[in-house]
Design an enzyme around this catalytic site. Sequence first.
Site: not given
Ligand code: NAD
Ligand code: USQ
Length: 407
Positions: A156, A199, A201-202, A205
Amino acid sequence: MEHGSVRQETVVKVLVLGGDGFCGWPCAVNLADQGHDVLIVDNLSRRKIDIDLEVESLTPITSIGDRLKAWSEIGGTPMRFVHMDIAHEYQRLLDLLLEEKPDSVVHFAEQRAAPYSMKSSATKRYTVDNNVNGTHNLLAAIVESTLDIHVVHLGTMGVYGYGSHRGATIPEGYLKVEVPQPDGSRFEEEILHPASPGSVYHMTKTLDQLLFLYYNKNDQVRITDLHQGIVWGTNTEATDRDPRLTNRFDYDGDYGTVLNRFLMQAAIGYPLTVHGTGGQTRAFIHIRDSVRCVQLALENPPVKGERVKIFNQMTESHQVGELAKKVAALTGSKVNNLPNPRNEAVENDLIVDNRCFIELGLNPTTLDDGLLKEVVEIATRYADRCDRNRILCTSAWTKTQAQAIST
Ligand code: NAD
Ligand code: USQ
């Protein structure tokens, strides 16, 4: 070639861990569309979390079995599926690698929502346990298998942190630093960019990054870590080919990400939920570009002995408040500035170097290209599936934020 897709000359065998998720599913479909041999590994935990949270994807999604059947029925290169928890089924994971001998593994399988990770001690612990164990199991299993497998991991942009970078451009993973010595001399070094997670979560990563650094240094595991921004949009050209292939669209307060939430809110006439002033700047990428980047990363693996390749997988940066204004201007929606449930900087700058993917030929879909289409085609079509009670973000980072959002 059907649908104008271009097949790679060499078919590779790829395991897509987390291939049933929002990013993983369209990525798996795209790789199969290129003719590759794709095996999806997923424990379907994301679908179970939806049940626990009593929410559903805005788009109706079919089961993984129906998705795979539909893909084969429309003539796609068949994909296989293994139900497995990579964080807790180490021996099965190792056996799978030994049996399949994949060329590459794309690792999406983590709990990816920051608000969900901050919901309670239980979700914090689950997120750390699931994400760190999953990544570590994969690396340990690759070493134990003695196979030379390229790992492409979805990291991320948030590992760099969202404080002030004082106008500096965020490099692709590594930072050149000068270290002053007591005798006044200096030496230069390239280090992993300091981590500053926002967070739990972050934070997982940032821990993943250290695992990669170590296994790459000690065992020469070939790794590409993609520091991805917030993904927006829903479908790709390939998942659009049949309604049973439709991708998920999360809009709820835990899993919905900001731009897709604004688009859905605009579609149902709900005031756009800006946290605080909206001065937060974040990096974005469309799902079509995300899928393409993963393919480019697979096609350009590091050589044995090369350090971890890090790419910033984003195409544009925007301030959240500006995004809300943009969506409001297109749709006539109202903007609502709410108390922020997160403990984050009120405002930050974000200038990102993303040269690696641009040089590899990525042609980005910008917000201006796809925004309105997205509102009309997806959010409006499924507006009646939205549960308004699930829109607000209720997971607070600390007691201070919990108090602020409850008043
Ligand atoms: P998602 O939750 O939709 O998909 C994750 C998938 O992994 C799910 O299908 C879940 O069932 C599976 N999973 C989780 N833990 C597991 C485990 N222990 N064993 C097997 N399967 C497992 O999330 P996404 O949005 O598709 O994100 C995928 C990846 O990309 C994540 O690692 C996330 O951090 C990264 N990412 C997502 C975004 C975003 O905006 N969605 C942005 C940046 C990075
Ligand atoms: N935010 C709002 N209003 C909303 C939702 C979010 O103002 O209704 C704000 C949040 O406070 C934050 C920003 O928008 O400042 C981004 O929030 P987000 O939920 O869109 O993104 P984030 O929590 O950072 O997480 C998402 C994905 C995560 C990925 C990350 C990339 O869920 O898996 O790693 O984006 S990044 O943001 O570049 O770290």
